[in-house]
Design a protein around this motif. Sequence first.
Motif, PDB file in Angstrom:
ATOM      1  N   GLU A   1      49.355  44.245  29.887  1.00 15.94           N
ATOM      2  CA  GLU A   1      49.841  43.906  31.562  1.00 15.94           C
ATOM      3  C   GLU A   1      49.276  44.465  32.575  1.00 15.94           C
ATOM      4  O   GLU A   1      48.491  43.637  33.804  1.00 15.94           O
ATOM      5  N   GLU A   2      48.844  45.708  32.530  1.00 14.46           N
ATOM      6  CA  GLU A   2      48.125  46.414  33.551  1.00 14.46           C
ATOM      7  C   GLU A   2      46.849  45.916  33.527  1.00 14.46           C
ATOM      8  O   GLU A   2      46.128  45.824  34.796  1.00 14.46           O
ATOM      9  N   LEU A   3      46.139  45.922  32.591  1.00 15.00           N
ATOM     10  CA  LEU A   3      44.671  45.288  32.578  1.00 15.00           C
ATOM     11  C   LEU A   3      44.559  44.105  33.416  1.00 15.00           C
ATOM     12  O   LEU A   3      43.765  44.040  34.419  1.00 15.00           O
ATOM     13  N   TRP A   4      45.355  42.952  32.905  1.00 17.03           N
ATOM     14  CA  TRP A   4      45.328  41.887  33.640  1.00 17.03           C
ATOM     15  C   TRP A   4      45.713  41.863  35.255  1.00 17.03           C
ATOM     16  O   TRP A   4      45.154  41.090  35.608  1.00 17.03           O
ATOM     17  N   SER A   5      46.567  42.812  35.468  1.00 15.57           N
ATOM     18  CA  SER A   5      46.983  42.724  36.994  1.00 15.57           C
ATOM     19  C   SER A   5      45.859  43.270  37.714  1.00 15.57           C
ATOM     20  O   SER A   5      45.791  43.064  38.905  1.00 15.57           O
ATOM     21  N   THR A   6      45.403  44.279  37.077  1.00 18.88           N
ATOM     22  CA  THR A   6      43.907  45.065  37.801  1.00 18.88           C
ATOM     23  C   THR A   6      43.075  44.194  38.120  1.00 18.88           C
ATOM     24  O   THR A   6      42.420  43.849  38.988  1.00 18.88           O
ATOM     25  N   ILE A   7      42.533  43.348  37.007  1.00 19.40           N
ATOM     26  CA  ILE A   7      41.204  42.435  37.192  1.00 19.40           C
ATOM     27  C   ILE A   7      41.627  41.158  37.882  1.00 19.40           C
ATOM     28  O   ILE A   7      40.617  40.453  38.771  1.00 19.40           O
ATOM     29  N   LYS A   8      42.865  40.798  37.832  1.00 17.48           N
ATOM     30  CA  LYS A   8      43.431  39.597  38.797  1.00 17.48           C
ATOM     31  C   LYS A   8      43.285  39.842  40.427  1.00 17.48           C
ATOM     32  O   LYS A   8      42.983  39.097  41.048  1.00 17.48           O
ATOM     33  N   ASP A   9      43.425  41.177  40.385  1.00 18.20           N
ATOM     34  CA  ASP A   9      43.569  41.852  41.798  1.00 18.20           C
ATOM     35  C   ASP A   9      41.962  42.062  42.034  1.00 18.20           C
ATOM     36  O   ASP A   9      41.709  42.692  42.918  1.00 18.20           O
ATOM     37  N   ARG A  10      41.042  41.591  41.355  1.00 18.91           N
ATOM     38  CA  ARG A  10      39.793  41.748  41.627  1.00 18.91           C
ATOM     39  C   ARG A  10      39.041  43.358  41.326  1.00 18.91           C
ATOM     40  O   ARG A  10      37.999  43.310  41.959  1.00 18.91           O
ATOM     41  N   ARG A  11      39.675  43.902  40.591  1.00 19.19           N
ATOM     42  CA  ARG A  11      39.140  45.425  40.571  1.00 19.19           C
ATOM     43  C   ARG A  11      38.899  45.556  39.059  1.00 19.19           C
ATOM     44  O   ARG A  11      39.512  44.835  38.066  1.00 19.19           O
ATOM     45  N   PRO A  12      37.976  46.433  38.739  1.00 21.87           N
ATOM     46  CA  PRO A  12      37.866  46.803  37.313  1.00 21.87           C
ATOM     47  C   PRO A  12      38.774  47.599  36.700  1.00 21.87           C
ATOM     48  O   PRO A  12      39.433  48.298  37.390  1.00 21.87           O
ATOM     49  N   TRP A  13      39.021  47.399  35.364  1.00 21.42           N
ATOM     50  CA  TRP A  13      39.876  48.370  34.709  1.00 21.42           C
ATOM     51  C   TRP A  13      39.142  49.177  33.660  1.00 21.42           C
ATOM     52  O   TRP A  13      38.252  48.611  32.886  1.00 21.42           O
ATOM     53  N   SER A  14      39.415  50.285  33.229  1.00 25.32           N
ATOM     54  CA  SER A  14      38.695  51.096  32.249  1.00 25.32           C
ATOM     55  C   SER A  14      39.866  51.718  31.433  1.00 25.32           C
ATOM     56  O   SER A  14      40.761  52.283  32.002  1.00 25.32           O
ATOM     57  N   GLY A  15      39.813  51.784  30.175  1.00 23.50           N
ATOM     58  CA  GLY A  15      40.876  52.310  29.571  1.00 23.50           C
ATOM     59  C   GLY A  15      40.435  52.256  27.810  1.00 23.50           C
ATOM     60  O   GLY A  15      39.552  51.422  27.440  1.00 23.50           O
ATOM     61  N   LEU A  16      41.301  52.906  27.313  1.00 22.17           N
ATOM     62  CA  LEU A  16      40.983  53.059  25.600  1.00 22.17           C
ATOM     63  C   LEU A  16      41.934  51.798  25.019  1.00 22.17           C
ATOM     64  O   LEU A  16      42.863  51.783  25.362  1.00 22.17           O
ATOM     65  N   VAL A  17      41.224  51.392  23.991  1.00 22.60           N
ATOM     66  CA  VAL A  17      41.833  50.064  23.533  1.00 22.60           C
ATOM     67  C   VAL A  17      41.348  50.154  21.973  1.00 22.60           C
ATOM     68  O   VAL A  17      40.370  50.152  21.412  1.00 22.60           O
ATOM     69  N   LYS A  18      42.752  49.823  21.133  1.00 28.26           N
ATOM     70  CA  LYS A  18      42.616  49.869  19.873  1.00 28.26           C
ATOM     71  C   LYS A  18      42.478  48.425  19.551  1.00 28.26           C
ATOM     72  O   LYS A  18      43.127  47.557  19.898  1.00 28.26           O
ATOM     73  N   ASN A  19      41.399  47.928  18.787  1.00 30.09           N
ATOM     74  CA  ASN A  19      41.025  46.701  18.437  1.00 30.09           C
ATOM     75  C   ASN A  19      41.407  46.235  16.887  1.00 30.09           C
ATOM     76  O   ASN A  19      41.265  47.383  16.082  1.00 30.09           O
ATOM     77  N   ARG A  20      41.634  45.094  16.630  1.00 27.95           N
ATOM     78  CA  ARG A  20      41.677  44.859  15.013  1.00 27.95           C
ATOM     79  C   ARG A  20      40.752  43.870  14.731  1.00 27.95           C
ATOM     80  O   ARG A  20      40.328  43.124  15.334  1.00 27.95           O
ATOM     81  N   THR A  21      39.943  44.207  13.503  1.00 28.64           N
ATOM     82  CA  THR A  21      38.826  43.563  12.816  1.00 28.64           C
ATOM     83  C   THR A  21      39.585  42.271  12.188  1.00 28.64           C
ATOM     84  O   THR A  21      40.797  42.253  11.920  1.00 28.64           O
ATOM     85  N   ARG A  22      39.006  41.408  11.810  1.00 29.60           N
ATOM     86  CA  ARG A  22      39.434  40.319  11.230  1.00 29.60           C
ATOM     87  C   ARG A  22      40.037  40.643   9.806  1.00 29.60           C
ATOM     88  O   ARG A  22      41.101  40.149   9.251  1.00 29.60           O
ATOM     89  N   GLN A  23      39.487  41.733   9.209  1.00 33.65           N
ATOM     90  CA  GLN A  23      39.970  42.192   7.783  1.00 33.65           C
ATOM     91  C   GLN A  23      41.207  43.083   8.124  1.00 33.65           C
ATOM     92  O   GLN A  23      42.193  43.231   7.153  1.00 33.65           O
ATOM     93  N   GLY A  24      41.760  43.302   9.444  1.00 32.22           N
ATOM     94  CA  GLY A  24      42.810  44.143   9.591  1.00 32.22           C
ATOM     95  C   GLY A  24      42.569  45.524   9.975  1.00 32.22           C
ATOM     96  O   GLY A  24      43.428  46.230  10.066  1.00 32.22           O
ATOM     97  N   ASP A  25      41.381  46.050   9.836  1.00 29.88           N
ATOM     98  CA  ASP A  25      40.920  47.277  10.088  1.00 29.88           C
ATOM     99  C   ASP A  25      40.818  47.404  11.757  1.00 29.88           C
ATOM    100  O   ASP A  25      41.218  46.628  12.155  1.00 29.88           O
ATOM    101  N   TYR A  26      40.814  48.670  12.123  1.00 27.16           N
ATOM    102  CA  TYR A  26      40.860  48.952  13.654  1.00 27.16           C
ATOM    103  C   TYR A  26      39.765  49.882  14.012  1.00 27.16           C
ATOM    104  O   TYR A  26      38.959  50.381  13.133  1.00 27.16           O
ATOM    105  N   TYR A  27      39.412  49.760  15.213  1.00 30.43           N
ATOM    106  CA  TYR A  27      38.465  50.350  16.011  1.00 30.43           C
ATOM    107  C   TYR A  27      38.698  50.807  17.146  1.00 30.43           C
ATOM    108  O   TYR A  27      39.033  50.038  18.006  1.00 30.43           O
ATOM    109  N   TRP A  28      38.447  52.117  17.840  1.00 28.83           N
ATOM    110  CA  TRP A  28      38.893  52.297  19.286  1.00 28.83           C
ATOM    111  C   TRP A  28      37.579  52.068  20.002  1.00 28.83           C
ATOM    112  O   TRP A  28      36.546  52.323  19.650  1.00 28.83           O
ATOM    113  N   VAL A  29      37.829  51.792  21.282  1.00 26.99           N
ATOM    114  CA  VAL A  29      36.722  51.333  22.221  1.00 26.99           C
ATOM    115  C   VAL A  29      37.044  51.981  23.611  1.00 26.99           C
ATOM    116  O   VAL A  29      38.376  52.035  23.930  1.00 26.99           O
ATOM    117  N   ARG A  30      36.193  52.310  24.246  1.00 30.63           N
ATOM    118  CA  ARG A  30      36.504  52.635  25.880  1.00 30.63           C
ATOM    119  C   ARG A  30      36.080  51.237  26.507  1.00 30.63           C
ATOM    120  O   ARG A  30      35.037  51.032  26.678  1.00 30.63           O
TER     121      ARG A  30
END
Lengths: 224, 173
Positions: A67-96
């Motif tokens: 929600e914060e990400l979208w409100s930031t970029i919709k306000d035309r500003r960049p957002w940076s943060g840590l995100v845990k993503n899910r792979t197709r197999q259900g594993d995970y990987y962290w990214v900035r």
Amino acid sequence: MKINQPVTDHEIPMKEGSILVSRTDLKGMITYCNRDFIEISGFTESELIGSSHNMIRHPDMPPEAFEELWSTIKDRRPWSGLVKNRTRQGDYYWVRANVTPLFEHGRVTGYMSVRTQPTRMEIEQAEALYKDITARKASMKPTGIAALVSKVKGISIRYFNIGYGLLSTITLLLLAFIISLEPGNAVIYGFIGLMAVLYMIGLLSLPTMYPRHLSTPRRNSSRS
Amino acid sequence: MSEIPEADEQTSLVDLEEFLSFDLAGERYCLEILHVQEIRGWEMVTRVPNQPDYVLGVLNLRGAIVPVYDLRIRLGMPQGIYGKETVVIVIHLKREGKNKSIGIVVDSVSDVIEADPKQLLATPEFGENLDTTVLKGIIPADDNMVMLLDIQQIHPVVEGINEEVSNETAGAR
């Protein structure tokens, strides 16, 4: 919100020096993804292109972060943060994730995410923060009468509050009117006592309905 | 049978490099996306004395001190107005074997482009008024051209405070 399942406990570490890039349209539909991203995601390029970016969303991520990400970029500003993503197999990987609106002659044409490898410390901090947000949200769920009423009637807490306030005011006015008609009636006083008790129980459940404002994940992670 | 499309896919992808393109005073520039570390909104930096005008100051990036440069001034253009859309691209580079992060202020990010580095055209000489050492070349993209920044040249190594800054940054990474 879309919940992607199943998930495993297996972490896929990002390759050293690799960078995951994707671009979406204004609605969050993927329009471009680079090779490193395709590789780690486990999806094929054709599966990713045209799909909503939330297909890689991990259920451990609190919706507040997005929600914060979208409100930031919709306000035309960049957002940076840590995100845990899910792979197709259900594993995970962290990214900035560095998400930024894309501009063409002053108009936003889409969004881009450039993801780099976070440090172990950053991951641990983000993990703790997101767990905390999820836990606090669980504790902010309404309890007592409010929970019962909202569950039974399926109405939102806010309307319950308004309704509760109105109803108790009307009841009190009504009682005052009855007393003025027939002062000294024991049955009426007993009824007033009962109403007062019910009113107090309702009042006690009120604080749980007003959650404290969450400290945002972005601010916390960038301050640390 | 299955080997043929795979081979095709390999050759079509292998030669392409990704670039992050951004706008600066109406012109489009880019840099290799592999150098991008972070993209942030503009925020006030701490000024550092005795620096060239294009050095805006330093930014504390989670404990790492990152020097921030105004790319417009660096390229000889008048300084732009900093607003909420102004972006700082933090890039990492290797200098004398050390990792170093720097931030550059650009007007806005415009796209990610894939291009074959072999297609890079040399920057023409414009005469002594224009500092073209900051440019590596020009990438022809669709209907227009994108200037590729030589990030090593944004702030050439000089003695003094910058060395300290780079050491601190390297240590924190």
